[in-house]
Design a protein around this motif. Structure first.
Motif, PDB file in Angstrom:
ATOM      1  N   UNK A  33       0.827  -1.199   0.000  1.00  0.00           N
ATOM      2  CA  UNK A  33       0.000   0.000   0.000  1.00  0.00           C
ATOM      3  C   UNK A  33       0.866   1.255   0.000  1.00  0.00           C
ATOM      4  N   UNK A  34       1.910   1.264   0.825  1.00  0.00           N
ATOM      5  CA  UNK A  34       2.822   2.418   0.876  1.00  0.00           C
ATOM      6  C   UNK A  34       3.518   2.623  -0.471  1.00  0.00           C
ATOM      7  N   UNK A  35       3.927   1.550  -1.094  1.00  0.00           N
ATOM      8  CA  UNK A  35       4.593   1.647  -2.400  1.00  0.00           C
ATOM      9  C   UNK A  35       3.629   2.239  -3.426  1.00  0.00           C
ATOM     10  N   UNK A  36       2.379   1.769  -3.413  1.00  0.00           N
ATOM     11  CA  UNK A  36       1.389   2.285  -4.368  1.00  0.00           C
ATOM     12  C   UNK A  36       1.087   3.762  -4.122  1.00  0.00           C
ATOM     13  N   UNK A  37       1.039   4.178  -2.866  1.00  0.00           N
ATOM     14  CA  UNK A  37       0.810   5.596  -2.542  1.00  0.00           C
ATOM     15  C   UNK A  37       1.938   6.449  -3.097  1.00  0.00           C
ATOM     16  N   UNK A  38       3.183   5.990  -2.907  1.00  0.00           N
ATOM     17  CA  UNK A  38       4.329   6.750  -3.414  1.00  0.00           C
ATOM     18  C   UNK A  38       4.300   6.819  -4.936  1.00  0.00           C
ATOM     19  N   UNK A  39       3.940   5.706  -5.578  1.00  0.00           N
ATOM     20  CA  UNK A  39       3.865   5.687  -7.036  1.00  0.00           C
ATOM     21  C   UNK A  39       2.769   6.640  -7.518  1.00  0.00           C
ATOM     22  N   UNK A  40       1.643   6.663  -6.826  1.00  0.00           N
ATOM     23  CA  UNK A  40       0.534   7.528  -7.198  1.00  0.00           C
ATOM     24  C   UNK A  40       0.976   8.997  -7.125  1.00  0.00           C
ATOM     25  N   UNK A  41       1.672   9.383  -6.056  1.00  0.00           N
ATOM     26  CA  UNK A  41       2.160  10.763  -5.919  1.00  0.00           C
ATOM     27  C   UNK A  41       3.188  11.087  -7.000  1.00  0.00           C
ATOM     28  N   UNK A  42       4.044  10.142  -7.319  1.00  0.00           N
ATOM     29  CA  UNK A  42       5.074  10.352  -8.335  1.00  0.00           C
ATOM     30  C   UNK A  42       4.427  10.625  -9.691  1.00  0.00           C
ATOM     31  N   UNK A  43       3.455   9.792 -10.062  1.00  0.00           N
ATOM     32  CA  UNK A  43       2.815   9.957 -11.361  1.00  0.00           C
ATOM     33  C   UNK A  43       1.885  11.169 -11.383  1.00  0.00           C
ATOM     34  N   UNK A  44       1.326  11.538 -10.244  1.00  0.00           N
ATOM     35  CA  UNK A  44       0.473  12.721 -10.182  1.00  0.00           C
ATOM     36  C   UNK A  44       1.312  13.974 -10.435  1.00  0.00           C
ATOM     37  N   UNK A  45       2.557  14.006  -9.953  1.00  0.00           N
ATOM     38  CA  UNK A  45       3.443  15.162 -10.180  1.00  0.00           C
ATOM     39  C   UNK A  45       3.790  15.271 -11.658  1.00  0.00           C
ATOM     40  N   UNK A  46       3.960  14.159 -12.333  1.00  0.00           N
ATOM     41  CA  UNK A  46       4.317  14.102 -13.735  1.00  0.00           C
ATOM     42  C   UNK A  46       3.256  14.731 -14.639  1.00  0.00           C
ATOM     43  N   UNK A  47       2.011  14.627 -14.258  1.00  0.00           N
ATOM     44  CA  UNK A  47       0.911  15.085 -15.088  1.00  0.00           C
ATOM     45  C   UNK A  47       0.760  16.609 -15.085  1.00  0.00           C
ATOM     46  N   UNK A  48       1.336  17.264 -14.116  1.00  0.00           N
ATOM     47  CA  UNK A  48       1.173  18.731 -13.996  1.00  0.00           C
ATOM     48  C   UNK A  48       1.985  19.459 -14.984  1.00  0.00           C
TER      49      UNK A  48
END
Length: 95
Positions: free
Chosen positions: A80-95
């Motif tokens: 779950x922690x790994x997925x949260x970090x991945x989600x934040x990483x990819x969310x930053x990329x989209x901006x």
């Protein structure tokens, strides 16, 4: 040095007390074991039956199941922690 007795020996000792009508004190004296130790073995056997005395490094089935579930929870929390970090990483990329 502490003497280690295997499961079979413990069960045979308990059966000597139960089946042969010998007292705990008498069996303890014959085998050179503390009476308190024999009482503890008897209580453990009465509580857990054939599951008593699982041996070094072994767990009773219910304890093993609990340990397996705790490990599974830790693994899922880590994923779950790994997925949260991945989600934040990819969310930053989209901006």
């Amino acid at each position: 040095m502490k003497k280690i007795y295997d499961k079979e020996f413990k069960i045979q000792t308990i059966q000597m007390i139960k089946n042969e009508g010998k007292t705990v004190t008498q069996v303890a004296r014959e085998l050179g074991i503390s009476g308190n130790t024999l009482y503890r073995w008897m209580a453990e056997f009465q509580q857990d039956g054939k599951q008593a005395f699982p041996g070094s490094g072994q767990l009773k089935p219910e304890d093993q199941a609990s340990r397996d579930l705790q490990k599974r929870i830790r693994d899922l929390e880590e994923e779950n922690e790994i997925l949260k970090k991945a989600m934040h990483y990819f969310a930053k990329d989209r901006r």
